[in-house]
Design a protein around this motif. Structure first.
Motif, mmCIF file in Angstrom:
data_model
loop_
_atom_site.group_PDB
_atom_site.id
_atom_site.type_symbol
_atom_site.label_atom_id
_atom_site.label_comp_id
_atom_site.label_asym_id
_atom_site.label_seq_id
_atom_site.Cartn_x
_atom_site.Cartn_y
_atom_site.Cartn_z
ATOM 1 N N ASP A 75 0.831 -1.216 0.000
ATOM 2 C CA ASP A 75 0.000 0.000 0.000
ATOM 3 C C ASP A 75 0.862 1.261 0.000
ATOM 4 O OD1 ASP A 75 -2.296 -1.527 0.010
ATOM 5 O OD2 ASP A 75 -2.699 -1.253 2.148
ATOM 6 N N ASP A 76 1.887 1.277 0.840
ATOM 7 C CA ASP A 76 2.788 2.429 0.891
ATOM 8 C C ASP A 76 3.505 2.624 -0.438
ATOM 9 O OD1 ASP A 76 2.038 2.787 3.518
ATOM 10 O OD2 ASP A 76 3.865 1.877 4.350
ATOM 11 N N LEU A 77 3.951 1.522 -0.992
ATOM 12 C CA LEU A 77 4.679 1.554 -2.258
ATOM 13 C C LEU A 77 3.795 2.097 -3.382
ATOM 14 C CD1 LEU A 77 7.541 0.183 -3.082
ATOM 15 C CD2 LEU A 77 6.072 -1.474 -4.205
ATOM 16 N N LEU A 78 2.572 1.603 -3.452
ATOM 17 C CA LEU A 78 1.673 2.030 -4.521
ATOM 18 C C LEU A 78 1.233 3.476 -4.349
ATOM 19 C CD1 LEU A 78 -0.511 -1.174 -5.013
ATOM 20 C CD2 LEU A 78 1.462 -0.406 -6.360
ATOM 21 N N SER A 82 4.214 6.810 -9.293
ATOM 22 C CA SER A 82 3.738 7.907 -10.132
ATOM 23 C C SER A 82 2.729 7.448 -11.180
ATOM 24 C CB SER A 82 4.920 8.595 -10.814
ATOM 25 O OG SER A 82 5.578 7.676 -11.674
ATOM 26 N N GLY A 83 2.591 6.158 -11.350
ATOM 27 C CA GLY A 83 1.640 5.644 -12.326
ATOM 28 C C GLY A 83 1.563 4.131 -12.248
ATOM 29 N N PRO A 84 0.681 3.538 -13.041
ATOM 30 C CA PRO A 84 0.476 2.092 -12.985
ATOM 31 C C PRO A 84 1.733 1.271 -13.298
ATOM 32 C CG PRO A 84 -1.269 3.128 -14.268
ATOM 33 C CD PRO A 84 -0.249 4.176 -13.954
ATOM 34 N N GLU A 86 4.932 2.086 -12.964
ATOM 35 C CA GLU A 86 5.871 2.183 -11.848
ATOM 36 C C GLU A 86 5.362 1.369 -10.650
ATOM 37 O OE1 GLU A 86 7.545 5.416 -8.680
ATOM 38 O OE2 GLU A 86 7.196 6.135 -10.724
ATOM 39 N N GLY A 87 4.062 1.426 -10.410
ATOM 40 C CA GLY A 87 3.472 0.676 -9.313
ATOM 41 C C GLY A 87 3.625 -0.820 -9.483
ATOM 42 N N ILE A 88 3.363 -1.309 -10.678
ATOM 43 C CA ILE A 88 3.497 -2.745 -10.955
ATOM 44 C C ILE A 88 4.949 -3.178 -10.836
ATOM 45 C CG2 ILE A 88 3.304 -4.512 -12.764
ATOM 46 C CD1 ILE A 88 0.749 -2.978 -13.688
ATOM 47 N N THR A 89 5.849 -2.402 -11.391
ATOM 48 C CA THR A 89 7.275 -2.725 -11.307
ATOM 49 C C THR A 89 7.739 -2.761 -9.852
ATOM 50 O OG1 THR A 89 7.684 -1.717 -13.468
ATOM 51 C CG2 THR A 89 9.590 -2.008 -12.023
ATOM 52 N N ALA A 90 7.343 -1.772 -9.085
ATOM 53 C CA ALA A 90 7.733 -1.718 -7.669
ATOM 54 C C ALA A 90 7.131 -2.892 -6.898
ATOM 55 C CB ALA A 90 7.285 -0.392 -7.063
ATOM 56 N N TYR A 91 5.886 -3.237 -7.204
ATOM 57 C CA TYR A 91 5.231 -4.378 -6.542
ATOM 58 C C TYR A 91 5.971 -5.684 -6.846
ATOM 59 C CZ TYR A 91 1.964 -8.153 -5.749
ATOM 60 O OH TYR A 91 1.399 -9.335 -5.356
#
Length: 118
Positions: A75-78, A82-84, A86-91
């Protein structure tokens, strides 16, 4: 709980969770005995069952806590992404890191504790 004050009961349960996490991460579900769990906490084997129905239930409680902590990190990461993309990559990076660094998850997947739980 019969025989224990609320504070003592909470303390023992917390110690069983901490001890269980360490032992399950190191030895896995199959090789960890009830005595392994109760001796460091200073309770009898039979007393264990006042807190958990089985060592599998203890393991499941520990895994639930691990999952909740991981979900909080996601949750913190997402929220910071800055966008989907980046969120998917970070996840995905966080998931791989968790598998590589969390010995409890390694026992679950690599040593096949999942099959024993099911």
């Amino acid at each position: 709980m019969a025989g224990f004050s609320d504070e003592k009961w909470a303390y023992i349960r917390s110690e069983l969770l901490d001890t269980g996490r360490k032992l399950f991460a190191r030895y896995g579900l199959k090789k960890t005995t009830i005595s392994d769990l109760t001796d460091p906490v200073g309770i009898a084997n039979g007393t264990f069952y006042q807190f958990f129905d089985s060592k599998e239930r203890l393991y499941l409680e520990i895994l639930t806590r691990e999952q909740e902590a991981f979900a909080d990190r996601v949750d913190d990461l997402l929220a910071d992404a800055s966008g989907p993309q980046e969120g998917i990559t970070a996840y995905l990076r966080l998931t791989i890191e968790e598998i590589e660094t969390n010995p409890l998850i390694q026992q679950l997947v690599v040593e096949d504790d999942w099959a024993r739980l099911v």
